[in-house]
Design an enzyme around this catalytic site. Structure first.
Site, PDB file in Angstrom:
ATOM      1  N   PHE A   1       1.024  -1.263  -0.041  1.00 41.50           N
ATOM      2  CA  PHE A   1      -0.082   0.092  -0.030  1.00 41.50           C
ATOM      3  C   PHE A   1       0.835   1.252  -0.045  1.00 41.50           C
ATOM      4  CE2 PHE A   1       0.861  -0.123   4.462  1.00 41.50           C
ATOM      5  CZ  PHE A   1       0.906   0.891   4.825  1.00 41.50           C
TER       6      PHE A   1
ATOM      7  N   LYS B   1      -1.372  -6.851  -9.556  1.00 42.48           N
ATOM      8  CA  LYS B   1      -2.371  -6.632  -8.398  1.00 42.48           C
ATOM      9  C   LYS B   1      -1.892  -5.661  -7.428  1.00 42.48           C
ATOM     10  CE  LYS B   1      -2.984  -8.220  -4.470  1.00 42.48           C
ATOM     11  NZ  LYS B   1      -3.612  -7.363  -3.692  1.00 42.48           N
TER      12      LYS B   1
ATOM     13  N   GLU C   1      -5.206  -3.630  -2.236  1.00 37.61           N
ATOM     14  CA  GLU C   1      -6.795  -3.356  -2.125  1.00 37.61           C
ATOM     15  C   GLU C   1      -6.851  -2.001  -1.343  1.00 37.61           C
ATOM     16  OE1 GLU C   1      -4.951  -5.643  -1.124  1.00 37.61           O
ATOM     17  OE2 GLU C   1      -5.948  -6.889   0.760  1.00 37.61           O
TER      18      GLU C   1
ATOM     19  N   SER D   1       4.786  -7.159   3.171  1.00 37.47           N
ATOM     20  CA  SER D   1       5.181  -7.760   4.577  1.00 37.47           C
ATOM     21  C   SER D   1       6.184  -9.177   4.375  1.00 37.47           C
ATOM     22  CB  SER D   1       4.346  -8.061   5.401  1.00 37.47           C
ATOM     23  OG  SER D   1       3.565  -9.089   4.912  1.00 37.47           O
TER      24      SER D   1
ATOM     25  N   CYS E   1       9.355   1.475   3.246  1.00 38.65           N
ATOM     26  CA  CYS E   1      10.520   0.437   3.745  1.00 38.65           C
ATOM     27  C   CYS E   1      11.786   1.001   3.868  1.00 38.65           C
ATOM     28  CB  CYS E   1      10.298  -0.700   2.611  1.00 38.65           C
ATOM     29  SG  CYS E   1      11.000   0.116   1.106  1.00 38.65           S
TER      30      CYS E   1
ATOM     31  N   GLU F   1       8.691  -4.201  13.121  1.00 41.20           N
ATOM     32  CA  GLU F   1       8.715  -3.232  12.318  1.00 41.20           C
ATOM     33  C   GLU F   1       7.084  -2.540  12.565  1.00 41.20           C
ATOM     34  OE1 GLU F   1       6.896  -3.703   8.261  1.00 41.20           O
ATOM     35  OE2 GLU F   1       8.686  -2.614   7.409  1.00 41.20           O
TER      36      GLU F   1
HETATM   37  P1  NAD Z   1       1.020  -6.924   2.906  1.00 43.87           P
HETATM   38  O1  NAD Z   1       2.152  -7.905   2.891  1.00 43.87           O
HETATM   39  O2  NAD Z   1       0.135  -6.805   3.880  1.00 43.87           O
HETATM   40  O3  NAD Z   1       0.317  -6.786   1.435  1.00 43.87           O
HETATM   41  C1  NAD Z   1       1.103  -6.794   0.154  1.00 43.87           C
HETATM   42  C2  NAD Z   1       0.308  -7.217  -0.805  1.00 43.87           C
HETATM   43  O4  NAD Z   1       0.236  -8.546  -0.747  1.00 43.87           O
HETATM   44  C3  NAD Z   1      -1.228  -6.901  -0.948  1.00 43.87           C
HETATM   45  O5  NAD Z   1      -1.187  -6.465  -2.548  1.00 43.87           O
HETATM   46  C4  NAD Z   1      -1.898  -7.919  -0.415  1.00 43.87           C
HETATM   47  O6  NAD Z   1      -3.481  -7.985  -1.125  1.00 43.87           O
HETATM   48  C5  NAD Z   1      -1.294  -9.001  -0.943  1.00 43.87           C
HETATM   49  N1  NAD Z   1      -1.369 -10.250   0.086  1.00 43.87           N
HETATM   50  C6  NAD Z   1      -1.853 -10.328   1.155  1.00 43.87           C
HETATM   51  N2  NAD Z   1      -1.817 -11.858   1.475  1.00 43.87           N
HETATM   52  C7  NAD Z   1      -1.408 -12.472   0.313  1.00 43.87           C
HETATM   53  C8  NAD Z   1      -1.312 -13.834  -0.001  1.00 43.87           C
HETATM   54  N3  NAD Z   1      -1.475 -14.792   0.961  1.00 43.87           N
HETATM   55  N4  NAD Z   1      -0.954 -14.366  -1.094  1.00 43.87           N
HETATM   56  C9  NAD Z   1      -0.620 -13.380  -1.897  1.00 43.87           C
HETATM   57  N5  NAD Z   1      -0.759 -12.106  -1.832  1.00 43.87           N
HETATM   58  C10 NAD Z   1      -1.205 -11.564  -0.493  1.00 43.87           C
HETATM   59  O7  NAD Z   1       2.059  -5.597   2.910  1.00 43.87           O
HETATM   60  P2  NAD Z   1       1.386  -4.125   3.116  1.00 43.87           P
HETATM   61  O8  NAD Z   1       0.943  -3.729   4.488  1.00 43.87           O
HETATM   62  O9  NAD Z   1       0.634  -3.632   2.043  1.00 43.87           O
HETATM   63  O10 NAD Z   1       2.900  -3.159   2.873  1.00 43.87           O
HETATM   64  C11 NAD Z   1       3.730  -2.693   3.985  1.00 43.87           C
HETATM   65  C12 NAD Z   1       4.858  -3.832   4.001  1.00 43.87           C
HETATM   66  O11 NAD Z   1       5.697  -3.668   2.757  1.00 43.87           O
HETATM   67  C13 NAD Z   1       5.942  -3.235   5.147  1.00 43.87           C
HETATM   68  O12 NAD Z   1       6.153  -4.454   5.679  1.00 43.87           O
HETATM   69  C14 NAD Z   1       7.098  -2.617   4.185  1.00 43.87           C
HETATM   70  O13 NAD Z   1       8.162  -2.610   4.817  1.00 43.87           O
HETATM   71  C15 NAD Z   1       6.786  -3.823   3.084  1.00 43.87           C
HETATM   72  N6  NAD Z   1       7.557  -2.919   1.900  1.00 43.87           N
HETATM   73  C16 NAD Z   1       8.973  -3.398   1.438  1.00 43.87           C
HETATM   74  C17 NAD Z   1       9.495  -2.763   0.481  1.00 43.87           C
HETATM   75  C18 NAD Z   1      10.742  -3.212   0.159  1.00 43.87           C
HETATM   76  O14 NAD Z   1      11.550  -2.799  -0.947  1.00 43.87           O
HETATM   77  N7  NAD Z   1      11.663  -4.206   0.914  1.00 43.87           N
HETATM   78  C19 NAD Z   1       9.008  -1.779  -0.239  1.00 43.87           C
HETATM   79  C20 NAD Z   1       7.735  -1.338   0.121  1.00 43.87           C
HETATM   80  C21 NAD Z   1       6.943  -1.840   1.197  1.00 43.87           C
END
Ligand code: NAD
Length: 493
Positions: free
Chosen positions: A151, A175, A178, A228, A283, A390
């Site tokens: 997000f 994707k 959401e 995550s 991140c 985090e």
């Molecule tokens: P999230 O992991 O909750 O969701 C990320 C995506 O995964 C969403 O599109 C979600 O719908 C999808 N998803 C959720 N469960 C899934 C499953 N079981 N199978 C497939 N897809 C699934 O993360 P978030 O809260 O949207 O974003 C924040 C996180 O992203 C933080 O931990 C942040 O550090 C990380 N992030 C990392 C970087 C990097 O470069 N390392 C960059 C940006 C964000």
């Protein structure tokens, strides 16, 4: 006011999702519903994958320079429409307008770099591997790629992958998160106008079901995941089982080390931006400060807390904060705000000192917003929950180390290894830090740095599963397969 329900973009056309009623998308500054996002079914994801698979052969056979012409057009459209998209991005995600503009700039830059594909995709040839035999390495497109986005960067993160994938001759199914689907919906209008053949790019809105469909489909060659570490692990395990290539960029806890010789005025200003920009939801946000020596610790605590207290907390679209160097906007949802507040309470319970408390704050005129102000916990030690976790909000923990070795040990013992920075005027200390820190992206006298589009981007340890980074050459490697040809012709009789 009627609220628009977003659609999917499959095989070059906008289509309504079969699923109903979907989710509300909120403006986190006000709590108002600004759109509805469908939670598409796996069958709809499969339709998009089929469209991408159908488009692959012709697109892969299209000369690379022609593929890049389309990307050039998209680059121009993104630049021309950046301001309008940045506003949508602020409205649905809550970061500041300058941050949203910078995000759009990074999208454009990644397209510009990917337009160098005719150079970057070149293979190699060694004439005379053996007598009359030549060896050649071809760098070919692979097939359909899926991308699952987080997000916090609704535009930039997809553009770490999308331009490289398509310029290299692959097709793509995205994707978005959401929680923030409006930005990519707007960008997809530009992709549509750029002239990509139908099926080369597809957008499927939804949650985990769409992500899982991408991971399970036998027609998807690879998946790029950013989010995550919990979900990155699911991606890594599933792709290993289904035989896909993957890259998975996960969670972070980024440390700033302040040495006794650091330029304290510049350092405090710099740390405030790195910690509180985007309300700490990057991140690459700094979220832990390690001060070397007691005097440094005392000085940093005093100066940093005073500066943090002065940071405005506001709706980033409020004209009153338009010129602020940093503004703390809302976090993404009420649930995120409550989770962050809970973690702060955990920190106090385990013995940290709550030197600045941003909980329970309301912004006048924005009472429905999900705000939490700058928060600082001192007397934190390595391994406390507030240090291990985090938090992903405007919350900073401050630790003390006896010397640089101890500071490095604290960072290297942490589960995550996205980024780390050191503030020092001493080149020897900086050099040791660069060489000994187990993190992917390192800063010296800068806040946690997000590398420019022509450099690789990616962390280490649990912040990056599978050691495949993105942007520029790293992305080209992920989105191409090498084919090695050994070739000989006999002389005519
Ligand atoms: P999230 O992991 O909750 O969701 C990320 C995506 O995964 C969403 O599109 C979600 O719908 C999808 N998803 C959720 N469960 C899934 C499953 N079981 N199978 C497939 N897809 C699934 O993360 P978030 O809260 O949207 O974003 C924040 C996180 O992203 C933080 O931990 C942040 O550090 C990380 N992030 C990392 C970087 C990097 O470069 N390392 C960059 C940006 C964000």
């Amino acid at each position: 006011m009627s609220v628009q329900t977003l659609r999917n973009y499959i095989a070059g056309a906008w289509v309504d999702s079969d699923s109903a009623p979907g989710l509300d998308v909120h403006n986190p500054s006000t709590g108002e519903v600004i759109a509805r996002v469908p939670l598409s079914t796996s069958a709809e994801a499969d339709r998009a994958i089929a469209a991408a698979a159908g488009a692959f052969g012709n697109w892969a056979a299209t000369p690379v320079a022609r593929r890049c012409e389309v990307l050039f057009r998209l680059t121009g459209l993104l630049r021309d429409n950046a301001e309008a998209i940045a506003r949508t991005l602020v409205e649905e995600m809550g970061k500041s307008l300058p941050d949203a503009r910078a995000e759009m700039k990074r999208c454009v830059e990644n397209c510009q770099v990917a337009c160098g594909m005719p150079i970057m995709q070149q293979g190699a040839k060694l004439t005379g591997v053996s007598s009359g035999i030549d060896g050649e390495v071809l760098r070919l497109p692979v097939g359909v790629f899926g991308m699952i986005a987080p997000f916090n960067f609704p535009a930039m993160v997809p553009f770490w992958f999308l331009p490289y994938a398509v310029a290299a001759g692959n097709t793509f199914v995205l994707k978005p998160s959401e929680q923030v689907p409006c930005t990519m919906a707007q960008i997809t209008e530009l992709i549509d106008a750029s002239g990509f053949p139908a099926g080369v790019f597809n957008l499927v809105n939804g949650d985990q079901a769409v992500g899982e469909a991408l991971l399970q489909s036998p027609h998807v060659a690879g998946v790029s995941m950013v989010g995550s570490t919990r979900v990155c692990r699911i991606v890594a395990e599933t792709c290993a089982k289904t035989g896909k290539r993957f890259q998975a960029m996960g969670s972070a806890k980024n440390h700033l080390v302040v040495m006794p010789d650091a330029k304290i005025d510049q350092v405090v200003r710099n740390m405030i931006t790195s910690c509180f920009g985007c309300a700490g939801q990057r991140c690459m946000a700094a979220s832990a400060i390690v001060c070397v020596g007691q005097a440094t610790y005392r000085q940093v605590c005093e100066r940093f807390i005073a500066a943090a207290r002065a940071v405005p907390v506001a709706d980033p679209l409020d004209p009153a904060v338009a010129d602020a160097e940093v503004v703390v906007g809302p976090v993404i949802s009420a649930a995120a705000r409550d989770r962050i507040a809970g973690l702060i309470a955990d920190g106090v319970a385990e013995g940290a000192t709550l030197a600045l408390d941003g909980r329970g704050l309301t912004v006048a005129g924005r009472e429905g917003g999900y705000f939490i102000g700058p928060t600082v916990l001192t007397d934190v030690t390595s391994g406390m929950k507030v240090h291990r976790t985090e938090i992903f909000g405007p919350v900073v923990v401050i630790l003390q180390a006896g010397d640089l070795d101890e500071a490095i040990a604290i960072i290297n013992a942490h589960e995550y290894g996205n980024g780390a920075s050191i503030y020092t005027q001493n080149g020897h200390h900086a050099r040791r830090f660069k060489l000994q820190i187990d993190c992917g992206m390192i800063g010296v006298n800068v806040g946690i740095p997000a590398p420019a589009a022509y450099l690789p981007f990616g962390g280490a340890k649990a912040s990056l599963l599978a050691d495949i980074k993105t942007q520029a050459e790293a992305a080209v490697r992920f989105f191409t397969q090498d084919r090695i040809v050994t070739e000989r012709y006999w002389p005519e009789d």
